[in-house]
Design a protein around this motif. Structure first.
Motif, PDB file in Angstrom:
ATOM      1  N   PRO A 170       0.794  -1.233   0.000  1.00  0.00           N
ATOM      2  CA  PRO A 170       0.000   0.000   0.000  1.00  0.00           C
ATOM      3  C   PRO A 170       0.828   1.286   0.000  1.00  0.00           C
ATOM      4  N   TRP A 185      -5.935  -0.271  -7.966  1.00  0.00           N
ATOM      5  CA  TRP A 185      -5.928  -0.049  -6.533  1.00  0.00           C
ATOM      6  C   TRP A 185      -6.831   1.131  -6.221  1.00  0.00           C
ATOM      7  N   PHE A 196      -6.839   3.498  -3.638  1.00  0.00           N
ATOM      8  CA  PHE A 196      -5.825   3.881  -2.659  1.00  0.00           C
ATOM      9  C   PHE A 196      -6.377   4.960  -1.740  1.00  0.00           C
ATOM     10  N   SER A 220      -1.728   4.627   5.107  1.00  0.00           N
ATOM     11  CA  SER A 220      -2.249   4.306   3.768  1.00  0.00           C
ATOM     12  C   SER A 220      -2.843   2.911   3.759  1.00  0.00           C
TER      13      SER A 220
END
Length: 176
Positions: A108, A150, A152, A167
């Motif tokens: 991540p 992703w 995110f 994150s």
């Protein structure tokens, strides 16, 4: 006469002292230090599953269609008492990745370096004394590459004696 001269000198020094105190009040007496203000604070969690994504029973990733919106909810949770701090929420869709395995190998904290940002939501700023649910909205392009991405998420805090970011995220698959 000597007493009168000494008194005039003393009065002159006193006058200069009063003038200095008037010009520089912070130097005249110690400024009391204010105590830090503590209040009920809230931490925030992000709801990983976008509101309009489906999770097939046989997969590890959510499915979305091109042109959909991704809605991420930032939910406050009670976090005790603490000092005031600013919190900023960030959400980005990053990719594409050629397979779930390729996307899943990216840590991540390295996602932003692994692939380009397809779309990002405006950052949301709030403080940790506010008990308000917030949402971030990402509008998917109508013609993205059908692949793995992703979603995110990053939460950054500044203040309360702590500054830093956390994150995380999840993997999505956009289908054609």
């Amino acid at each position: 006469m000597v007493k009168q001269k000494a008194l005039i000198q003393w009065n002159g020094l006193l006058g200069i002292g009063l003038l200095l105190v008037t010009l520089f009040p912070g130097c005249a007496s110690p400024i009391p230090h204010s105590q830090p203000t503590y209040s009920h604070v809230y931490g925030y969690n992000y709801i990983h599953a976008p509101a309009n994504a489906t999770l097939p029973s046989d997969s590890n990733y959510y499915l979305l269609q091109p042109g959909n919106q991704i809605i991420v909810t930032w939910q406050p949770t009670t976090d005790g008492a603490g000092l005031h701090a600013l919190i900023t929420f960030f959400v980005k869709l990053i990719g594409p990745f050629s397979s779930f395995e390729t996307a899943n190998q990216v840590l991540p904290n390295k996602v932003e370096e692994a692939a380009p940002v397809v779309v990002s939501a405006l950052p949301i700023q709030i403080d940790n004394w506010t008990n308000v649910t917030r949402t971030s909205i990402l509008d998917l392009p109508s013609q993205p590459i059908a692949d793995y991405y992703w979603l995110f998420e990053r939460i950054c805090q500044q203040g309360d004696g702590v500054s830093g970011c956390v994150s995380g995220g999840l993997i999505l698959r956009i289908t054609a």
